[in-house]
Design a protein around this motif. Sequence first.
Motif, PDB file in Angstrom:
ATOM      1  N   SER A 327      58.908  20.516  56.850  1.00 45.65           N
ATOM      2  CA  SER A 327      59.154  20.357  55.422  1.00 45.65           C
ATOM      3  C   SER A 327      57.939  20.842  54.646  1.00 45.65           C
ATOM      4  CB  SER A 327      59.427  18.889  55.098  1.00 45.65           C
ATOM      5  OG  SER A 327      60.457  18.402  55.911  1.00 45.65           O
ATOM      6  N   LYS A 328      58.192  21.166  53.367  1.00 43.51           N
ATOM      7  CA  LYS A 328      57.123  21.777  52.572  1.00 43.51           C
ATOM      8  C   LYS A 328      56.635  20.863  51.465  1.00 43.51           C
ATOM      9  CE  LYS A 328      57.218  26.582  53.285  1.00 43.51           C
ATOM     10  NZ  LYS A 328      56.460  26.327  54.498  1.00 43.51           N
ATOM     11  N   CYS A 329      55.321  20.866  51.254  1.00 40.73           N
ATOM     12  CA  CYS A 329      54.724  20.149  50.133  1.00 40.73           C
ATOM     13  C   CYS A 329      53.954  21.178  49.324  1.00 40.73           C
ATOM     14  CB  CYS A 329      53.763  19.084  50.625  1.00 40.73           C
ATOM     15  SG  CYS A 329      54.518  17.991  51.821  1.00 40.73           S
ATOM     16  N   ILE A 330      54.417  21.428  48.110  1.00 45.91           N
ATOM     17  CA  ILE A 330      53.847  22.516  47.318  1.00 45.91           C
ATOM     18  C   ILE A 330      53.263  21.966  46.029  1.00 45.91           C
ATOM     19  CG2 ILE A 330      54.386  24.680  46.122  1.00 45.91           C
ATOM     20  CD1 ILE A 330      56.773  24.966  48.042  1.00 45.91           C
ATOM     21  N   LEU A 331      52.026  22.313  45.767  1.00 40.13           N
ATOM     22  CA  LEU A 331      51.429  21.887  44.508  1.00 40.13           C
ATOM     23  C   LEU A 331      51.215  23.123  43.635  1.00 40.13           C
ATOM     24  CD1 LEU A 331      48.493  19.365  44.254  1.00 40.13           C
ATOM     25  CD2 LEU A 331      48.797  21.189  42.620  1.00 40.13           C
ATOM     26  N   LEU A 332      51.787  23.099  42.441  1.00 39.44           N
ATOM     27  CA  LEU A 332      51.630  24.223  41.516  1.00 39.44           C
ATOM     28  C   LEU A 332      50.465  23.907  40.591  1.00 39.44           C
ATOM     29  CD1 LEU A 332      55.397  24.850  40.674  1.00 39.44           C
ATOM     30  CD2 LEU A 332      54.002  25.886  42.452  1.00 39.44           C
ATOM     31  N   TYR A 333      49.387  24.620  40.803  1.00 40.91           N
ATOM     32  CA  TYR A 333      48.171  24.283  40.080  1.00 40.91           C
ATOM     33  C   TYR A 333      48.006  25.126  38.827  1.00 40.91           C
ATOM     34  CZ  TYR A 333      43.251  23.781  38.978  1.00 40.91           C
ATOM     35  OH  TYR A 333      42.071  23.556  38.329  1.00 40.91           O
ATOM     36  N   SER A 334      47.693  24.437  37.735  1.00 41.84           N
ATOM     37  CA  SER A 334      47.292  25.148  36.540  1.00 41.84           C
ATOM     38  C   SER A 334      46.179  24.332  35.910  1.00 41.84           C
ATOM     39  CB  SER A 334      48.497  25.277  35.602  1.00 41.84           C
ATOM     40  OG  SER A 334      48.063  25.181  34.274  1.00 41.84           O
ATOM     41  N   ALA A 335      45.101  25.012  35.528  1.00 39.28           N
ATOM     42  CA  ALA A 335      43.919  24.293  35.049  1.00 39.28           C
ATOM     43  C   ALA A 335      44.241  23.428  33.833  1.00 39.28           C
ATOM     44  CB  ALA A 335      42.814  25.289  34.725  1.00 39.28           C
ATOM     45  N   GLN A 336      45.218  23.851  33.057  1.00 39.65           N
ATOM     46  CA  GLN A 336      45.589  23.077  31.865  1.00 39.65           C
ATOM     47  C   GLN A 336      45.983  21.639  32.197  1.00 39.65           C
ATOM     48  OE1 GLN A 336      48.702  25.689  30.801  1.00 39.65           O
ATOM     49  NE2 GLN A 336      47.766  26.221  28.843  1.00 39.65           N
ATOM     50  N   ASP A 337      46.575  21.459  33.370  1.00 34.43           N
ATOM     51  CA  ASP A 337      47.073  20.133  33.708  1.00 34.43           C
ATOM     52  C   ASP A 337      45.961  19.113  33.912  1.00 34.43           C
ATOM     53  OD1 ASP A 337      49.586  21.192  33.538  1.00 34.43           O
ATOM     54  OD2 ASP A 337      49.744  21.581  35.688  1.00 34.43           O
ATOM     55  N   ILE A 338      44.750  19.616  34.141  1.00 33.08           N
ATOM     56  CA  ILE A 338      43.622  18.688  34.267  1.00 33.08           C
ATOM     57  C   ILE A 338      43.491  17.906  32.968  1.00 33.08           C
ATOM     58  CG2 ILE A 338      41.122  18.500  34.559  1.00 33.08           C
ATOM     59  CD1 ILE A 338      41.268  21.149  36.118  1.00 33.08           C
ATOM     60  N   ARG A 339      43.698  18.604  31.862  1.00 29.95           N
ATOM     61  CA  ARG A 339      43.569  17.947  30.561  1.00 29.95           C
ATOM     62  C   ARG A 339      44.561  16.814  30.393  1.00 29.95           C
ATOM     63  NH1 ARG A 339      45.044  21.559  26.873  1.00 29.95           N
ATOM     64  NH2 ARG A 339      44.563  20.125  25.198  1.00 29.95           N
ATOM     65  N   ILE A 340      45.775  17.024  30.906  1.00 31.03           N
ATOM     66  CA  ILE A 340      46.781  15.957  30.793  1.00 31.03           C
ATOM     67  C   ILE A 340      46.295  14.700  31.522  1.00 31.03           C
ATOM     68  CG2 ILE A 340      49.151  15.293  31.376  1.00 31.03           C
ATOM     69  CD1 ILE A 340      49.872  18.262  31.156  1.00 31.03           C
ATOM     70  N   GLN A 341      45.794  14.891  32.739  1.00 32.28           N
ATOM     71  CA  GLN A 341      45.334  13.730  33.506  1.00 32.28           C
ATOM     72  C   GLN A 341      44.114  13.081  32.847  1.00 32.28           C
ATOM     73  OE1 GLN A 341      47.083  12.266  35.458  1.00 32.28           O
ATOM     74  NE2 GLN A 341      48.442  13.732  36.438  1.00 32.28           N
ATOM     75  N   ARG A 342      43.208  13.923  32.321  1.00 36.01           N
ATOM     76  CA  ARG A 342      42.047  13.372  31.630  1.00 36.01           C
ATOM     77  C   ARG A 342      42.494  12.541  30.422  1.00 36.01           C
ATOM     78  NH1 ARG A 342      36.506  14.138  32.043  1.00 36.01           N
ATOM     79  NH2 ARG A 342      36.481  12.678  30.321  1.00 36.01           N
TER      80      ARG A 342
END
Length: 718
Positions: A327-342
């Motif tokens: 099975s696959k575990c895929i993370l789609l990374y975009s630097a913008q999303d860091i801001r959401i978590q912050r």
Amino acid sequence: MMNQARSILKEYFGYDHFRKGQEDIIQHLLNGENVVGIMPTGGGKSICYQVPAMLFPGLTVVISPLISLMKDQVDALTEVGIPATFINSTLHHEEVQERVYDIKNGHYKLLYIAPERLEADYFMDILKEVTISFIAVDEAHCISQWGHDFRPSYAKIGYMINKLSETPLVAALTATATPKVHEDICHLLHIPWENTVKTGFSRENLSFSIIKGQDKGKFLESFLKKNKDESGIIYAATRQEVEKLYDRLSKKGYSVSKYHGGMSDLQREAEQQAFIKDDVSIMIATNAFGMGIDKSNIRYVIHYQLPKNMEGYYQEAGRAGRDGLPSKCILLYSAQDIRIQRFLIDQTINDPDKQKQDIDKLQSMINFCHTEDCLQEYILHYFGEEHTEKCGQCSNCTDERSVINVTVDAQKVLSCMIRMGERFGKTMIAQVLTGSKNKKLIDFHLDRIKTYGLMKERSAKEISDFIEFLISEQYIDVSSGSMPILKVSNRGKEVLLGKETVERKEQVVTVKVSENNALFEYLRSIRKQLAEAENVPPFVVFSDQTLRSISLTMPVTHEEFREIKGIGDHKLQKYGDIMIEHIIKFKTNQHELSIGEDSNTAELDTNREKRVKKSVENSHLLTLDLWKSGLTIKEIAKERELNVQTVENHLLRCGEEELIVDWSTFLKPEEQAMISDAIQKVGSDKLKPIKEELPDEISYFMIKVAIMLEKRKQKILH
Ligand code: ADP
Ligand code: MG
Ligand code: ZN
């Protein structure tokens, strides 16, 4: 005793061997010792108490925090022929009475309860009247304040054990291994620390990938298109994002459900059930979804946005592949999303220490996205495992993409940023580079700087994506204000000075998570029907793993069927005949049942039943189209998920219907003559004797083609 345990495993669950940790845990219990088992999600903790429960006298009480899970667990046990029941707040008073009556009469081997039950004295009194030899505490980390799901009622378990007329054995099971939680479990449940069985945390069937510098939406859709019949979860960081994705994908015709904290309980329950029962294949959710989901046939988990920490990430990703299939575990990374978590950390946490801790955890998560080492190893190291090996299947272990040097483009972007005074966001920078006539741009006199229009041959979107790539590779820093402002990072300065080159990898192409043959697809629809009749989730009837083995080995006798992993006596009795009947039907009639669908043009139709039943009269015409477009037989088979023989039969049928006239690519005239001779000699059209007359290079297919051509000639002559 261990041998007895093994025969229970085989007889009821249909498995030949215990996994290492299971065997060790059960051995402790058979020695009469309390035990703690620490194993990852999907490691097989349930068997560790379900098998001993069958060996001990009287009743085993299973304490489980999740009401939603109890029914599935009990259903699964009933399906394998083990008498089990649950008591929780979903039942009416009368139902509880009835079940208590049956418990007192020794009807059941296992009883599942939520910890809150233990607060009720009347319930404790009932338990006192029953022989209880064994207590299993599932998700035992809930007992500890240091765990992530602390449940105060779990503290009552120790009290209950003391109250029982005879002291039962205790097993505690969890996937959380931090020392503090571990200590609490041992202390509160009277388990000697040395009676701990801990297995490694790696999940060999999961392959992890990080996708960055690529359009997330496009990647997602291309992935879903290839995997639309498989179960999967897409996690997003916020409710809004879940809603957005849900709208977008449902409009495009995907079979989706959604789940987040802003929905009513009733709505959430309905969406969850639809997913568990395979009525829909894709679940789009926030991290509110997943606790208590034991669905074993989840083939992929996609993180559409960066999760807040590694703990959450591994738990969510770990919901893929419980049945052990790849099975696959895929993370789609975009630097913008860091801001959401912050932003979420800043908004929801007041305590400065806790805030700092969360920011550190977020940083580990970001580092995971940037590491060039094995992703599986990164995870294991994070959770404290020391001796690890490269997994060989994550996106870092298998990266074979070619590398393009984009230093000059990067220099153009970075120097433009400097000239603009590093005061703007991505859109404005892209507009300056394309030479846009945007009013705001003109007002700021940005059309006068030297880099204005420097990349005018590109689209603004392309440049925007490229900037996104430079951010993800940390050549550009993003300030965390309300309007993100981009600045050249130290690494970026090195590029401007010509001291560092920038390389970009070509895009990752999406793949199918699982290559299923036509029989699997067919049996999957049968499984759905059986599950509906029983009102249980399909994976409770057969796991994907079991269904896959059936479709590969095609058992047609009870003995053969019993050999399949996951088929015990009870399932053999219950489903053996009907499955065998379908397998035979399929074998003799494969042509008719092969699923006719062209993956490019067919509507996204998840109603498999309908599709299977749908007449496939014209299936060979789809094959014909592909053949005409220049694909080889093998390629067509792959594209249409049919086996090669079926494709060959399709082509032959096209020949009979005179839709293909020229066969010279398959059969040269001299070969045809040779086969004709053999037919003459053997005197019949029995394939095998003909084949034996001919050199090895002449395949069955060529013989069939020759016979077909022969027949056609006869028809024309008469
Ligand atoms: P956990 O509770 O540790 O997350 P489960 O008990 O739900 O894991 O088991 C995960 C899967 O592994 C189930 O589909 C189960 O049937 C399968 N499984 C458990 N033990 C074995 C075994 N010995 N051999 C093969 N499959 C097993
Ligand atoms: Mg479990
Ligand atoms: Zn790896």
